[in-house]
Write an enzyme that holds these catalytic residues in place. Structure first.
Site, PDB file in Angstrom:
ATOM      1  N   ASP A 150      -1.565   1.429  -3.987  1.00 61.09           N
ATOM      2  CA  ASP A 150      -2.521   0.440  -4.493  1.00 61.09           C
ATOM      3  C   ASP A 150      -3.890   1.046  -4.786  1.00 61.09           C
ATOM      4  O   ASP A 150      -4.844   0.315  -5.073  1.00 61.09           O
ATOM      5  CB  ASP A 150      -2.643  -0.738  -3.522  1.00 61.09           C
ATOM      6  CG  ASP A 150      -3.178  -0.329  -2.162  1.00 61.09           C
ATOM      7  OD1 ASP A 150      -2.861   0.791  -1.711  1.00 61.09           O
ATOM      8  OD2 ASP A 150      -3.909  -1.118  -1.543  1.00 61.09           O
ATOM      9  N   ASP A 158      -2.814   6.430  -3.051  1.00 57.30           N
ATOM     10  CA  ASP A 158      -1.647   5.691  -2.556  1.00 57.30           C
ATOM     11  C   ASP A 158      -1.235   4.631  -3.582  1.00 57.30           C
ATOM     12  O   ASP A 158      -1.822   4.526  -4.663  1.00 57.30           O
ATOM     13  CB  ASP A 158      -1.910   5.087  -1.165  1.00 57.30           C
ATOM     14  CG  ASP A 158      -2.913   3.955  -1.179  1.00 57.30           C
ATOM     15  OD1 ASP A 158      -3.683   3.862  -2.134  1.00 57.30           O
ATOM     16  OD2 ASP A 158      -2.917   3.158  -0.216  1.00 57.30           O
ATOM     17  N   ASP A 172      -6.262   2.545  -3.014  1.00 55.77           N
ATOM     18  CA  ASP A 172      -7.457   2.511  -2.164  1.00 55.77           C
ATOM     19  C   ASP A 172      -7.597   3.758  -1.292  1.00 55.77           C
ATOM     20  O   ASP A 172      -8.640   4.002  -0.709  1.00 55.77           O
ATOM     21  CB  ASP A 172      -7.545   1.220  -1.330  1.00 55.77           C
ATOM     22  CG  ASP A 172      -6.322   0.958  -0.487  1.00 55.77           C
ATOM     23  OD1 ASP A 172      -5.361   1.749  -0.551  1.00 55.77           O
ATOM     24  OD2 ASP A 172      -6.315  -0.060   0.236  1.00 55.77           O
ATOM     25  N   ARG A 173      -6.528   4.571  -1.198  1.00 51.81           N
ATOM     26  CA  ARG A 173      -6.624   5.796  -0.392  1.00 51.81           C
ATOM     27  C   ARG A 173      -6.770   7.028  -1.268  1.00 51.81           C
ATOM     28  O   ARG A 173      -6.348   7.023  -2.425  1.00 51.81           O
ATOM     29  CB  ARG A 173      -5.353   5.988   0.439  1.00 51.81           C
ATOM     30  CG  ARG A 173      -5.125   4.902   1.447  1.00 51.81           C
ATOM     31  CD  ARG A 173      -3.943   5.278   2.328  1.00 51.81           C
ATOM     32  NE  ARG A 173      -3.730   4.240   3.322  1.00 51.81           N
ATOM     33  CZ  ARG A 173      -3.079   4.412   4.448  1.00 51.81           C
ATOM     34  NH1 ARG A 173      -2.559   5.585   4.734  1.00 51.81           N
ATOM     35  NH2 ARG A 173      -2.935   3.423   5.300  1.00 51.81           N
ATOM     36  N   LYS A 175     -11.728  -0.053   0.394  1.00 51.60           N
ATOM     37  CA  LYS A 175     -11.809   1.387   0.215  1.00 51.60           C
ATOM     38  C   LYS A 175     -11.372   1.697  -1.217  1.00 51.60           C
ATOM     39  O   LYS A 175     -10.683   0.894  -1.836  1.00 51.60           O
ATOM     40  CB  LYS A 175     -10.967   2.137   1.243  1.00 51.60           C
ATOM     41  CG  LYS A 175      -9.527   1.691   1.384  1.00 51.60           C
ATOM     42  CD  LYS A 175      -8.901   2.361   2.604  1.00 51.60           C
ATOM     43  CE  LYS A 175      -7.409   2.100   2.714  1.00 51.60           C
ATOM     44  NZ  LYS A 175      -7.106   1.018   3.652  1.00 51.60           N
ATOM     45  N   SER A 213       0.788  -1.225   0.000  1.00 52.91           N
ATOM     46  CA  SER A 213       0.000   0.000   0.000  1.00 52.91           C
ATOM     47  C   SER A 213       0.825   1.284   0.000  1.00 52.91           C
ATOM     48  O   SER A 213       1.530   1.562  -0.954  1.00 52.91           O
ATOM     49  CB  SER A 213      -0.960  -0.032   1.177  1.00 52.91           C
ATOM     50  OG  SER A 213      -1.853   1.024   1.106  1.00 52.91           O
ATOM     51  N   HIS A 214       0.786   2.015   1.109  1.00 47.63           N
ATOM     52  CA  HIS A 214       1.446   3.324   1.182  1.00 47.63           C
ATOM     53  C   HIS A 214       2.909   3.219   1.608  1.00 47.63           C
ATOM     54  O   HIS A 214       3.607   4.222   1.671  1.00 47.63           O
ATOM     55  CB  HIS A 214       0.691   4.202   2.175  1.00 47.63           C
ATOM     56  CG  HIS A 214       0.560   3.543   3.520  1.00 47.63           C
ATOM     57  ND1 HIS A 214      -0.271   2.464   3.723  1.00 47.63           N
ATOM     58  CD2 HIS A 214       1.182   3.771   4.688  1.00 47.63           C
ATOM     59  CE1 HIS A 214      -0.160   2.077   4.976  1.00 47.63           C
ATOM     60  NE2 HIS A 214       0.710   2.849   5.583  1.00 47.63           N
TER      61      HIS A 214
HETATM   62  C1  VG1 Z   1      -3.165   1.847   8.521  1.00 43.36           C
HETATM   63  C2  VG1 Z   1      -4.337   2.771   8.760  1.00 43.36           C
HETATM   64  C3  VG1 Z   1      -5.642   2.002   8.639  1.00 43.36           C
HETATM   65  C4  VG1 Z   1      -5.698   1.326   7.266  1.00 43.36           C
HETATM   66  C5  VG1 Z   1      -4.470   0.469   7.055  1.00 43.36           C
HETATM   67  C6  VG1 Z   1      -4.402  -0.133   5.674  1.00 43.36           C
HETATM   68  O1  VG1 Z   1      -3.157   0.826   9.495  1.00 43.36           O
HETATM   69  O2  VG1 Z   1      -4.239   3.380  10.019  1.00 43.36           O
HETATM   70  O3  VG1 Z   1      -6.706   2.874   8.832  1.00 43.36           O
HETATM   71  O4  VG1 Z   1      -6.836   0.523   7.142  1.00 43.36           O
HETATM   72  O5  VG1 Z   1      -3.293   1.251   7.237  1.00 43.36           O
HETATM   73  O6  VG1 Z   1      -4.434   0.841   4.676  1.00 43.36           O
HETATM   74  P1  VG1 Z   1      -2.204   0.873  10.800  1.00 43.36           P
HETATM   75  O7  VG1 Z   1      -2.435  -0.429  11.496  1.00 43.36           O
HETATM   76  O8  VG1 Z   1      -0.809   1.076  10.294  1.00 43.36           O
HETATM   77  O9  VG1 Z   1      -2.654   2.056  11.590  1.00 43.36           O
HETATM   78  V1  VG1 Z   1      -3.675   0.554   3.213  1.00 43.36           V
HETATM   79  O10 VG1 Z   1      -4.050   1.771   2.202  1.00 43.36           O
HETATM   80  O11 VG1 Z   1      -2.205   0.229   3.747  1.00 43.36           O
HETATM   81  O12 VG1 Z   1      -4.276  -0.946   2.638  1.00 43.36           O
HETATM   82 CO    CO Z   2      -3.603   1.307   0.267  1.00 44.75          CO
END
Ligand code: VG1
Ligand code: CO
Length: 564
Positions: A292, A290, A294-295, A391, A118-119
């Site tokens: 992937d 981001d 989804d953000r 998302k 993801s990010h």
């Molecule tokens: C983070 C965010 C959470 C989100 C998750 C996955 O998790 O706070 O809200 O669902 O990333 O997003 P954490 O446990 O690091 O707080 V993504 O866009 O990485 O799939």
């Molecule tokens: Co993501």
């Protein structure tokens, strides 16, 4: 010629517990530890598919980051060996997380595997991730991820068809003979599938007129930043191809294995380019995605920042102008626990059910499947609806554009009018990334002790001339209203009598060390206060949080690495 299945002996690892969103580790871990990737894939297939494994079909895709191709090829060889009948794979392995969810649902497969961190940054020194989604299109619930973790701890062999070769760049289906059994790999165009779906959900004509200008309305100059993640091709096809935006309305649309060396994370720190461009005053709308896809981060004119919590509330307040919701009706709303409660106020006025779930999109799925939830979001720049089970960054952007077209307001007007009607929920999140685990755990333990002592209730904390009295203190525990499963220890909450909140959590997506997240929320009904800066308004609460937790003293960190 029939391809043979080999069974390879392997030893378990003890650190393959999926986090908030799949297994995320440094690329080096996947590459250098013997069978590390194979073990996790085998455990995912065994525990994720269970007795449905023979003859099942999965969708496989990823955000294009480094190591994605190798992992995709490995998955194909192992799925063939494990008796699956078919895989649907994105062209060149590139598929956004929301598109993957869309494809699982459209083609009614048994689930899917997403290759993304993801990010998190990518490249040889960056991170990689593997996530399993179930047949509803959503991230596997905890019962399944726990099963996968158990399987990783006892694994003794994995199955593979080593000689199976695929070409990820060639669209269409190829059949293979696996010891007499047929196995099909179909390379699909997920951009097309996703685009078709967005056309059903939104009124593309009105968004097109908004972007291009019509009936005396000037064009809306937009700027979308794909941050060299997977979204580039989707933005090009949908926003430029279908909605008439110009090339200059989009940047960083070429997916890169290392995202150009940046964090593909749409926030004020890592998407500073977009912020600076919008500050020049040439654009009326800006957004970033981001890695992937989804953000989303939404900006208005002059880089007016829309907090994800406010974005969710404004969408909730205006959903009816989107054709999809005209058809389905608007059911309930939901947010993750740390997300500010602006949407709760909309739910109250509109008489809708409101749910508060733990952090992570997997907690929304059951409510959507049960027909109780239409719209949900997280403060971490995640927004989505029950059109899929992830998302969806581009969906959020299209939803915003649809609302701008319908209301004929600017982003800033929409937000400030919302505050006038409902009051403003000020919110900020402080991230202390990559702290040492020991002190971070000590801090959480201390906080847990503090909230379990009965003397905390009615205790008064003061800072900078402001006083707050504790009304409630706990470690958030969630019982799923549908399957009654219980998720404990989802974050320490200290809630004050005026509804303001301090929340502490450790991140579950980091690949090393501990990332502390501190979430602060305060509510202000007085219009005269609405234009103030969140950092100023929330300063007393931030200082109280730092004092209560002894965060600086314990971690040695004076300042957060990221503020959103
Ligand atoms: C983070 C965010 C959470 C989100 C998750 C996955 O998790 O706070 O809200 O669902 O990333 O997003 P954490 O446990 O690091 O707080 V993504 O866009 O990485 O799939
Ligand atoms: Co993501």
């Amino acid at each position: 010629m029939a391809l043979a299945v080999e069974k390879i002996a392997t030893k378990p690892y003890d650190d393959q517990k999926p986090g908030t969103s799949g297994l995320r580790k440094g690329v080096k871990v996947y590459q250098s530890k013997e069978n590390y990737t194979e073990n996790f894939i085998q455990a995912t297939l065994t525990a994720g598919l269970g007795d449905k494994i023979q003859g099942s079909c999965l969708v496989v895709g990823g955000d294009g980051r480094y190591y994605g191709k190798e992992a995709t090829e490995l998955i194909v060889k192992m799925c063939a060996a494990n008796g699956l009948s078919k895989l649907l794979i994105a062209e060149n392995g590139l598929m956004s997380t929301p598109a993957l969810s869309c494809c699982i649902r459209k083609y009614q497969t048994n689930g899917g595997i997403i290759l993304t961190a993801s990010h998190n940054p990518g490249g040889p020194d960056g991170d990689f991730g593997i996530k399993f989604n179930t047949a509803n299109g959503g991230p596997a619930p905890e019962a399944v991820t726990n099963g996968i973790f158990e399987a990783t701890k006892s694994i003794s062999e994995y199955k593979i068809c080593r000689n199976l070769q695929i070409d990820l760049s060639k669209k269409g289906a190829t059949n293979y003979n696996i010891e007499g059994r047929q196995f099909t790999v179909e390379i699909i165009d997920s951009v097309d599938d996703y685009c078709q779906y967005m056309k059903e959900i939104f009124d593309f004509n009105s968004i097109k007129n908004l972007i291009g200008g019509s009936n005396g309305q000037p064009p809306l100059n937009i700027l979308l930043n794909s941050m060299h993640g997977v979204m580039g091709p989707y933005v090009k096809k949908i926003v430029c191809g279908e909605l008439g935006a110009r090339e200059s309305n989009t940047v960083n649309c070429v997916p890169l294995e290392d995202f150009g060396g940046h964090h593909p994370d749409p926030n004020l720190t890592y998407a500073a380019d977009l912020v600076n461009e919008l500050k020049k005053g040439q654009h009326g709308f800006g957004a970033a995605f981001d890695g992937d896809g989804d953000r989303n981060m939404i900006l208005g004119e002059n880089a007016f920042f829309v907090t994800p919590s406010d974005s969710l509330a404004v969408l909730a307040n205006n959903l009816e102008c989107i054709p999809y919701f005209q058809n389905t009706g608007v059911k309930g709303y939901a947010r993750s626990m740390p997300t500010a409660g602006a949407v709760d106020r909309v739910a109250k006025v509109k008489g809708k059910e409101m749910f508060e779930v733990p952090t992570g999109w997997k907690f929304f799925g059951n409510l959507m499947d049960a027909g109780r939830l239409s719209l949900c979001g997280e403060e971490s720049f995640g927004t989505g609806s029950d059109h899929i089970r992830e998302k969806d960054g581009l969906w959020a952007v299209l939803a915003w554009l649809q609302i701008l077209a319908h209301t004929k307001k600017s982003v800033k007007e929409l937000i400030t009018d919302h505050w006038t009607q409902y009051g403003r929920n000020f919110f900020t999140r402080y991230d202390y990334e990559n702290c040492e685990s020991g002190p971070a755990n000590t801090m959480m333990e201390n906080l847990n002790n503090l909230i379990s002592s009965p003397t905390i209730i009615n205790k008064e904390y003061s800072h900078d001339g402001k006083s707050y009295t504790v009304a409630q203190a706990d470690n958030f525990c969630y019982t799923d209203p549908i399957d009654k499963s219980v998720s404990k220890n989802q974050g320490v909450r200290i809630i004050f009598t005026d509804d303001s909140r301090i929340i502490f959590r450790l991140s579950g997506t980091g690949s090393s060390g501990a990332t502390i997240r501190l979430y602060i929320e305060g509510y202000e009904a007085d219009i005269a206060q609405h234009q103030l800066d969140a950092q100023v308004v929330l300063k007393p609460l931030i200082n109280i949080a730092l004092q209560i937790s002894q965060l600086r003293e314990l971690t040695g960190r004076q300042e957060p690495t990221v503020i959103t």
